[in-house]
Enzyme design. Structure first.
Site, PDB file in Angstrom:
ATOM      1  N   ARG A   1       0.860  -1.191   0.000  1.00  0.00           N
ATOM      2  CA  ARG A   1       0.000   0.000   0.000  1.00  0.00           C
ATOM      3  C   ARG A   1       0.889   1.232   0.000  1.00  0.00           C
ATOM      4  O   ARG A   1       1.475   1.582   1.013  1.00  0.00           O
ATOM      5  CB  ARG A   1      -0.919  -0.029   1.227  1.00  0.00           C
ATOM      6  CG  ARG A   1      -1.627   1.291   1.477  1.00  0.00           C
ATOM      7  CD  ARG A   1      -2.713   1.167   2.517  1.00  0.00           C
ATOM      8  NE  ARG A   1      -2.284   0.639   3.794  1.00  0.00           N
ATOM      9  CZ  ARG A   1      -1.673   1.345   4.746  1.00  0.00           C
ATOM     10  NH1 ARG A   1      -1.370   2.622   4.541  1.00  0.00           N
ATOM     11  NH2 ARG A   1      -1.349   0.788   5.893  1.00  0.00           N
TER      12      ARG A   1
ATOM     13  N   HIS B   1      -3.709   4.188   4.704  1.00  0.00           N
ATOM     14  CA  HIS B   1      -4.789   3.196   4.792  1.00  0.00           C
ATOM     15  C   HIS B   1      -6.084   3.809   4.292  1.00  0.00           C
ATOM     16  O   HIS B   1      -6.791   3.223   3.477  1.00  0.00           O
ATOM     17  CB  HIS B   1      -4.936   2.730   6.240  1.00  0.00           C
ATOM     18  CG  HIS B   1      -6.115   1.847   6.466  1.00  0.00           C
ATOM     19  ND1 HIS B   1      -6.182   0.558   5.979  1.00  0.00           N
ATOM     20  CD2 HIS B   1      -7.273   2.069   7.123  1.00  0.00           C
ATOM     21  CE1 HIS B   1      -7.344   0.030   6.320  1.00  0.00           C
ATOM     22  NE2 HIS B   1      -8.025   0.916   7.012  1.00  0.00           N
TER      23      HIS B   1
ATOM     24  N   TYR C   1       4.337   5.541  11.082  1.00  0.00           N
ATOM     25  CA  TYR C   1       4.701   4.158  11.409  1.00  0.00           C
ATOM     26  C   TYR C   1       5.504   3.461  10.311  1.00  0.00           C
ATOM     27  O   TYR C   1       5.902   2.312  10.489  1.00  0.00           O
ATOM     28  CB  TYR C   1       3.434   3.330  11.725  1.00  0.00           C
ATOM     29  CG  TYR C   1       2.362   3.363  10.657  1.00  0.00           C
ATOM     30  CD1 TYR C   1       2.421   2.520   9.545  1.00  0.00           C
ATOM     31  CD2 TYR C   1       1.276   4.215  10.763  1.00  0.00           C
ATOM     32  CE1 TYR C   1       1.438   2.532   8.578  1.00  0.00           C
ATOM     33  CE2 TYR C   1       0.275   4.243   9.800  1.00  0.00           C
ATOM     34  CZ  TYR C   1       0.363   3.400   8.702  1.00  0.00           C
ATOM     35  OH  TYR C   1      -0.618   3.429   7.740  1.00  0.00           O
TER      36      TYR C   1
END
Length: 393
Positions: A285, A289, A298
């Site tokens: 990805r 998200h 992160y």
């Protein structure tokens, strides 16, 4: 806006972005080694021969390859426009597929018209393959409808927000297909995060016991929001199928040709009565998200850069160019078509009505409910406070 990538045309490569042509490695052999997977096109656009899966793409013509490239480019452009529209306040939320185009287009083009698709909420490329108008996908994210299309018109179910539940729906539908005596197949899409849901394990059990003609297509994009895959499983995801008694295979999810071949193989198994298959499309990805997420909190930039070197669109373009299957005229025409699609999407969304703020309270209970009525009244007072504040200025 470039139609190929939101990154540079020739993204930087990191030490972890090496080709796997001619060999197979596993993640435990070396810190930066690629996992074992099915690959037909390397990140450099080189064709890799595979005795097991080549037969599933032998009929793919240069025109077909250009079609796959067009699908990925236009899907990415639509996705970029949707992200921009959300940032401009036209959508409440958007779940980007950036980086996952090959997994979706390759698997989507493997389907027959009579196959049935159960998506999650990120399968914009599969929706494109099923003939769902891209603008129909945006109404739900704007809050003006509950999906925007008839699932039976394209054999493409409405988007599913509840994580993993669509795998049970797909299994039940596939069991029904068997009872009807049809030779069609069912495919259920989900992510690596959803693979940890109990609904997915239950669907694996039922599909195996009843030999249901269903393909479980897991897009392992490495991150379940902020949780990396290694926090969820001690074995590669595709190996989970073994415990349920059916095969699993890991495919290079950034290789559209490999995704096409592996999905065709799995669908053929389903239609011929051999039961379910788990396909793990190992991809990444590239973006957040959803637009409410900040992946920089992160994920390391170096990780993304390594995956940019494996960009699915750039990979196929390199193959088209080196094989003389496409010229500059083709790419220029596609750029123009991309701009036209972007404009159409913008105009369609801006022509949509504003969402009804009170629709959320409708159809909760058939006969109404005192608590819902109280919540509606509280929300109405909250909304009215803004008007009061404006009037007091």
């Amino acid at each position: 806006m470039t139609v190929e990538s939101t990154a540079a045309r020739k993204p930087r490569r990191s030490a972890g972005a090496k080709s796997t042509a001619g060999k197979r490695t596993t993640a435990k052999n070396a810190p930066n080694a690629e996992p074992e997977l099915v690959q037909l096109l390397t990140p450099e656009g080189e064709r890799v021969r595979n005795t097991e899966y080549d037969k599933y793409v032998t009929g793919v013509t240069p025109e077909d390859l250009r079609g796959l490239y067009r699908d990925m480019v236009l899907t990415r452009r639509f996705d970029a426009e949707a992200t921009a529209l959300q940032r401009q306040g036209e959508l409440g939320l958007w779940a980007s597929l950036l980086g996952q185009e090959a997994a979706q287009i390759g698997s989507g083009r493997a389907l027959r018209d009579d196959d049935y698709v159960f998506p999650t909420y990120r399968e914009h490329g599969v929706a494109w393959c099923r003939g769902v108008d891209p603008t129909n996908l945006l109404g739900m994210f704007r809050g003006v409808n509950n999906g925007g299309w008839d699932p039976n018109s394209n054999n493409f179910h409405l988007y599913t927000i509840v994580i993993g539940s669509q795998t049970l729906h797909a299994t039940g539908y596939a069991m029904g297909v068997t009872k009807d005596g049809a030779d069609s197949a069912v495919i259920a899409y989900f992510g690596d995060g959803a693979s940890s849901q109990g609904d997915v394990a239950e669907s694996f059990t039922f599909s195996a016991v009843y030999n249901a003609p269903v393909v479980f297509f897991c897009q392992n994009n490495q991150w379940a929001i902020s949780e990396p895959t290694e926090k969820q499983t001690r074995v590669p995801l595709y190996q989970r199928a073994q415990g349920f008694g059916f095969p699993g295979v890991r495919v290079d999810g950034n290789d559209v040709l490999a995704c096409l071949a592996v999905t065709r193989w799995a669908l053929e198994r389903a239609r011929s009565g051999e039961g379910p298959t788990l396909v793990e499309a190992y991809t990444y990805r590239m973006g957040a998200h959803t637009t409410s997420d900040d992946p920089t909190k992160y994920r390391a930039d170096e990780e993304r850069e390594a995956w940019e070197a494996k960009d699915p669109i750039l990979r196929l373009r390199r193959y088209l160019e080196v094989s003389n299957h496409a010229d500059e005229g083709f790419f220029a025409e596609l750029e123009t078509e991309s701009e036209t699609l972007g404009k159409r999407v913008r105009e369609a969304v801006r022509a949509m009505p504003d969402p009804d703020h009170f629709a959320i309270f409708e159809n909760v209970y058939a006969d109404g409910h005192a608590l819902v009525d109280e919540e509606r009244a509280q929300f109405a007072a909250y909304q009215a406070s803004f008007a009061d504040a404006e009037g007091g200025k």
